[in-house]
Design a protein around this motif. Sequence first.
Motif, PDB file in Angstrom:
ATOM      1  N   PRO A 265       0.823  -1.216   0.000  1.00 47.26           N
ATOM      2  CA  PRO A 265       0.000   0.000   0.000  1.00 47.26           C
ATOM      3  C   PRO A 265       0.857   1.266   0.000  1.00 47.26           C
ATOM      4  CG  PRO A 265       0.097  -0.905   2.211  1.00 47.26           C
ATOM      5  CD  PRO A 265       0.851  -1.866   1.323  1.00 47.26           C
ATOM      6  N   SER A 266       1.464   1.541  -1.117  1.00 48.41           N
ATOM      7  CA  SER A 266       2.380   2.669  -1.220  1.00 48.41           C
ATOM      8  C   SER A 266       1.735   3.834  -1.953  1.00 48.41           C
ATOM      9  CB  SER A 266       3.659   2.243  -1.954  1.00 48.41           C
ATOM     10  OG  SER A 266       3.341   1.773  -3.252  1.00 48.41           O
ATOM     11  N   TRP A 267       2.388   4.997  -1.831  1.00 49.13           N
ATOM     12  CA  TRP A 267       1.936   6.158  -2.594  1.00 49.13           C
ATOM     13  C   TRP A 267       2.117   5.925  -4.082  1.00 49.13           C
ATOM     14  CZ3 TRP A 267       5.511   8.833  -5.650  1.00 49.13           C
ATOM     15  CH2 TRP A 267       4.964   9.887  -6.385  1.00 49.13           C
ATOM     16  N   CYS A 268       3.255   5.397  -4.483  1.00 47.94           N
ATOM     17  CA  CYS A 268       3.619   5.344  -5.907  1.00 47.94           C
ATOM     18  C   CYS A 268       2.761   4.374  -6.701  1.00 47.94           C
ATOM     19  CB  CYS A 268       5.098   5.009  -6.069  1.00 47.94           C
ATOM     20  SG  CYS A 268       5.607   3.446  -5.320  1.00 47.94           S
ATOM     21  N   TYR A 269       2.495   3.209  -6.138  1.00 50.29           N
ATOM     22  CA  TYR A 269       1.626   2.196  -6.734  1.00 50.29           C
ATOM     23  C   TYR A 269       0.770   1.648  -5.615  1.00 50.29           C
ATOM     24  CZ  TYR A 269       4.341   1.803 -11.092  1.00 50.29           C
ATOM     25  OH  TYR A 269       4.942   2.044 -12.297  1.00 50.29           O
ATOM     26  N   GLN A 307      -1.551  -6.215   4.406  1.00 52.09           N
ATOM     27  CA  GLN A 307      -1.116  -5.212   3.443  1.00 52.09           C
ATOM     28  C   GLN A 307      -0.098  -4.251   4.071  1.00 52.09           C
ATOM     29  OE1 GLN A 307      -4.155  -3.504   0.715  1.00 52.09           O
ATOM     30  NE2 GLN A 307      -5.637  -4.778   1.808  1.00 52.09           N
ATOM     31  N   THR A 308      -0.420  -3.708   5.220  1.00 49.99           N
ATOM     32  CA  THR A 308       0.473  -2.699   5.808  1.00 49.99           C
ATOM     33  C   THR A 308       1.825  -3.288   6.209  1.00 49.99           C
ATOM     34  OG1 THR A 308      -0.584  -3.040   7.976  1.00 49.99           O
ATOM     35  CG2 THR A 308      -1.424  -1.240   6.604  1.00 49.99           C
ATOM     36  N   ASP A 309       1.864  -4.569   6.513  1.00 45.07           N
ATOM     37  CA  ASP A 309       3.142  -5.202   6.858  1.00 45.07           C
ATOM     38  C   ASP A 309       4.089  -5.272   5.663  1.00 45.07           C
ATOM     39  OD1 ASP A 309       2.355  -5.542   9.448  1.00 45.07           O
ATOM     40  OD2 ASP A 309       1.946  -7.690   9.292  1.00 45.07           O
ATOM     41  N   ARG A 310       3.585  -5.015   4.478  1.00 45.58           N
ATOM     42  CA  ARG A 310       4.429  -5.068   3.285  1.00 45.58           C
ATOM     43  C   ARG A 310       5.195  -3.773   3.070  1.00 45.58           C
ATOM     44  NH1 ARG A 310       1.050  -7.899  -1.514  1.00 45.58           N
ATOM     45  NH2 ARG A 310       3.158  -8.089  -2.340  1.00 45.58           N
ATOM     46  N   ILE A 311       4.905  -2.754   3.869  1.00 46.65           N
ATOM     47  CA  ILE A 311       5.689  -1.521   3.822  1.00 46.65           C
ATOM     48  C   ILE A 311       6.915  -1.729   4.705  1.00 46.65           C
ATOM     49  CG2 ILE A 311       5.741   0.925   4.421  1.00 46.65           C
ATOM     50  CD1 ILE A 311       4.000   0.448   2.054  1.00 46.65           C
ATOM     51  N   THR A 312       8.084  -1.768   4.086  1.00 49.89           N
ATOM     52  CA  THR A 312       9.298  -2.127   4.823  1.00 49.89           C
ATOM     53  C   THR A 312      10.345  -1.016   4.860  1.00 49.89           C
ATOM     54  OG1 THR A 312      10.219  -3.156   2.830  1.00 49.89           O
ATOM     55  CG2 THR A 312       8.990  -4.588   4.342  1.00 49.89           C
ATOM     56  N   ASP A 313      10.099   0.118   4.198  1.00 53.18           N
ATOM     57  CA  ASP A 313      11.043   1.227   4.297  1.00 53.18           C
ATOM     58  C   ASP A 313      10.282   2.486   4.690  1.00 53.18           C
ATOM     59  OD1 ASP A 313      10.651   2.987   1.683  1.00 53.18           O
ATOM     60  OD2 ASP A 313      10.525   0.897   1.067  1.00 53.18           O
ATOM     61  N   HIS A 318       7.622   4.602  -1.686  1.00 51.64           N
ATOM     62  CA  HIS A 318       6.936   3.354  -1.370  1.00 51.64           C
ATOM     63  C   HIS A 318       7.112   2.963   0.087  1.00 51.64           C
ATOM     64  CE1 HIS A 318      10.750   2.662  -3.661  1.00 51.64           C
ATOM     65  NE2 HIS A 318      11.089   2.139  -2.517  1.00 51.64           N
ATOM     66  N   GLY A 319       7.267   3.959   0.959  1.00 50.68           N
ATOM     67  CA  GLY A 319       7.457   3.684   2.371  1.00 50.68           C
ATOM     68  C   GLY A 319       6.429   4.369   3.259  1.00 50.68           C
ATOM     69  N   THR A 320       6.715   4.337   4.550  1.00 53.20           N
ATOM     70  CA  THR A 320       5.774   4.851   5.538  1.00 53.20           C
ATOM     71  C   THR A 320       5.529   6.350   5.394  1.00 53.20           C
ATOM     72  OG1 THR A 320       6.661   3.184   7.062  1.00 53.20           O
ATOM     73  CG2 THR A 320       5.233   4.862   7.995  1.00 53.20           C
ATOM     74  N   ALA A 321       6.564   7.114   5.022  1.00 56.25           N
ATOM     75  CA  ALA A 321       6.398   8.569   4.909  1.00 56.25           C
ATOM     76  C   ALA A 321       5.370   8.922   3.843  1.00 56.25           C
ATOM     77  CB  ALA A 321       7.739   9.232   4.589  1.00 56.25           C
ATOM     78  N   GLY A 322       5.481   8.295   2.678  1.00 56.94           N
ATOM     79  CA  GLY A 322       4.517   8.577   1.614  1.00 56.94           C
ATOM     80  C   GLY A 322       3.131   8.090   1.961  1.00 56.94           C
ATOM     81  N   LEU A 323       3.050   6.925   2.619  1.00 62.74           N
ATOM     82  CA  LEU A 323       1.750   6.416   3.044  1.00 62.74           C
ATOM     83  C   LEU A 323       1.110   7.375   4.043  1.00 62.74           C
ATOM     84  CD1 LEU A 323      -0.391   4.202   3.141  1.00 62.74           C
ATOM     85  CD2 LEU A 323       1.018   3.004   4.832  1.00 62.74           C
ATOM     86  N   GLY A 345      -1.958   6.807  13.727  1.00 58.86           N
ATOM     87  CA  GLY A 345      -1.221   5.568  13.934  1.00 58.86           C
ATOM     88  C   GLY A 345       0.002   5.479  13.052  1.00 58.86           C
ATOM     89  N   LEU A 346      -0.116   5.913  11.818  1.00 57.62           N
ATOM     90  CA  LEU A 346       1.026   5.897  10.892  1.00 57.62           C
ATOM     91  C   LEU A 346       2.101   6.886  11.339  1.00 57.62           C
ATOM     92  CD1 LEU A 346      -0.876   5.672   7.502  1.00 57.62           C
ATOM     93  CD2 LEU A 346       0.715   3.960   8.409  1.00 57.62           C
ATOM     94  N   ALA A 347       1.689   8.022  11.883  1.00 62.16           N
ATOM     95  CA  ALA A 347       2.661   8.992  12.382  1.00 62.16           C
ATOM     96  C   ALA A 347       3.504   8.379  13.489  1.00 62.16           C
ATOM     97  CB  ALA A 347       1.943  10.242  12.889  1.00 62.16           C
ATOM     98  N   ALA A 348       2.868   7.609  14.369  1.00 65.45           N
ATOM     99  CA  ALA A 348       3.599   6.957  15.458  1.00 65.45           C
ATOM    100  C   ALA A 348       4.579   5.921  14.912  1.00 65.45           C
ATOM    101  CB  ALA A 348       2.615   6.309  16.427  1.00 65.45           C
ATOM    102  N   VAL A 349       4.149   5.185  13.890  1.00 67.39           N
ATOM    103  CA  VAL A 349       5.038   4.194  13.267  1.00 67.39           C
ATOM    104  C   VAL A 349       6.232   4.897  12.634  1.00 67.39           C
ATOM    105  CG1 VAL A 349       5.245   2.487  11.412  1.00 67.39           C
ATOM    106  CG2 VAL A 349       3.206   2.514  12.871  1.00 67.39           C
ATOM    107  N   LEU A 350       5.974   5.963  11.915  1.00 66.06           N
ATOM    108  CA  LEU A 350       7.041   6.686  11.224  1.00 66.06           C
ATOM    109  C   LEU A 350       8.039   7.269  12.218  1.00 66.06           C
ATOM    110  CD1 LEU A 350       8.068   7.720   8.459  1.00 66.06           C
ATOM    111  CD2 LEU A 350       6.618   9.737   8.781  1.00 66.06           C
ATOM    112  N   GLU A 351       7.537   7.779  13.305  1.00 64.22           N
ATOM    113  CA  GLU A 351       8.405   8.376  14.314  1.00 64.22           C
ATOM    114  C   GLU A 351       9.379   7.356  14.887  1.00 64.22           C
ATOM    115  OE1 GLU A 351       7.913  10.446  18.717  1.00 64.22           O
ATOM    116  OE2 GLU A 351       6.320  10.688  17.230  1.00 64.22           O
ATOM    117  N   GLY A 352       8.963   6.103  14.971  1.00 61.24           N
ATOM    118  CA  GLY A 352       9.805   5.078  15.551  1.00 61.24           C
ATOM    119  C   GLY A 352      10.756   4.413  14.572  1.00 61.24           C
TER     120      GLY A 352
END
Length: 392
Positions: A265-269, A307-313, A318-323, A345-352
Amino acid sequence: MNTTVLKARYGRRLHTPDPAADPVLGQSLSQGPAGIALWHVENARCGAGSWEPVKAWLAAATRTDVTAADSACLSYGAPALAFVLHAAGADGTTRDRLDAATATLAHRRAAAARARIQSGALPAMAEYDLLHGLTGIGVHLLHHTPGDDALAAVLGYLVALTRPVTVHGEQMPGWWCVHDPARRYTPGGHANFGMAHGVTGPLALLAQATRRGITVDGQTEAIATLAAWFDRWRQEGEGGPWWPETITRTEMATGRPHSTGPGRPSWCYGIPGISRALQLAALATNDIGRQEAAEDALAACLADARQTDRITDTGLCHGTAGLFQTVWRTARDARTPDLSVAADGLAAVLEGQTAEPDPGLLEGAAGQALALATAARDRPPASGWDAYLLIN
């Protein structure tokens, strides 16, 4: 993460350009100093930093002559530098020259694309996509010089792109690419659904322009055509609706994608970028049903750990920042509160997450830092930097 901590985390890494870096890369908004300058522009405009680093990174970006050749685009050359200068609120001769060069480029590339359409040939992705094509050039024009007739030329071309073409007696969508996703020229070609390289970008730009009251003949019909394409290829899965990243000529003929489920589930695709574009199209055409369907698709995606576990960078592409940035923008326009909760929730993930070693904007630390700044301030970027992603 407050802005003080954020600056401490990224400030040293992104503070001083490397004098030994390849000067040709300087003009790159996605990889080079031009993109890193946006981090400092955002801080300066928010009062969290000075303009000195902006000047240093822009100097690094212009160590070679800025190109306005046909390869120039939102990601590189005159449009990229013009985008940064407008984000900084700059004025003067340099900005005006870059704007003029970008307008000339837009007219030239749009005319070449219209001639290609008239010839009956199929396009390459780079003719129309966001990162390298006319959609990206249109983003800069829409946000920074909307009164220029160059924007009308780009919008008129995108309208023409939505009309079918006949190739060897077979009718195909006008955006069907002559090559495969790896840009290898093949007899079958492909259709691309991505925001970065596919037809999602043109849909988002046409919708954004419409929302701002800027239209050309056929624009409403073009939005409807593109929205219908996404309706046609919407698939239903255990984790909610999804779309293929690409389809081949065989898949087009059978009406079914070979893939059996959504990609990451990325921004790019993927679902986030597509959902945002469909939401924007719905807002542009006052289609509440389509808006809710787009928002529900994104909410379902974010609730599915498979799906969200497939974001690994962590990057924007294609990572958490774009999501995060895509979900945050979508949530601000949404009818459902679920997306705001998901953005938190995504902000907390990105921060860590660990900072990317690459300092660049699209896949590196600068993009990650900018997304975290949005999370920390919880308001639209002062520089409007995320227009680069076509989500605002």
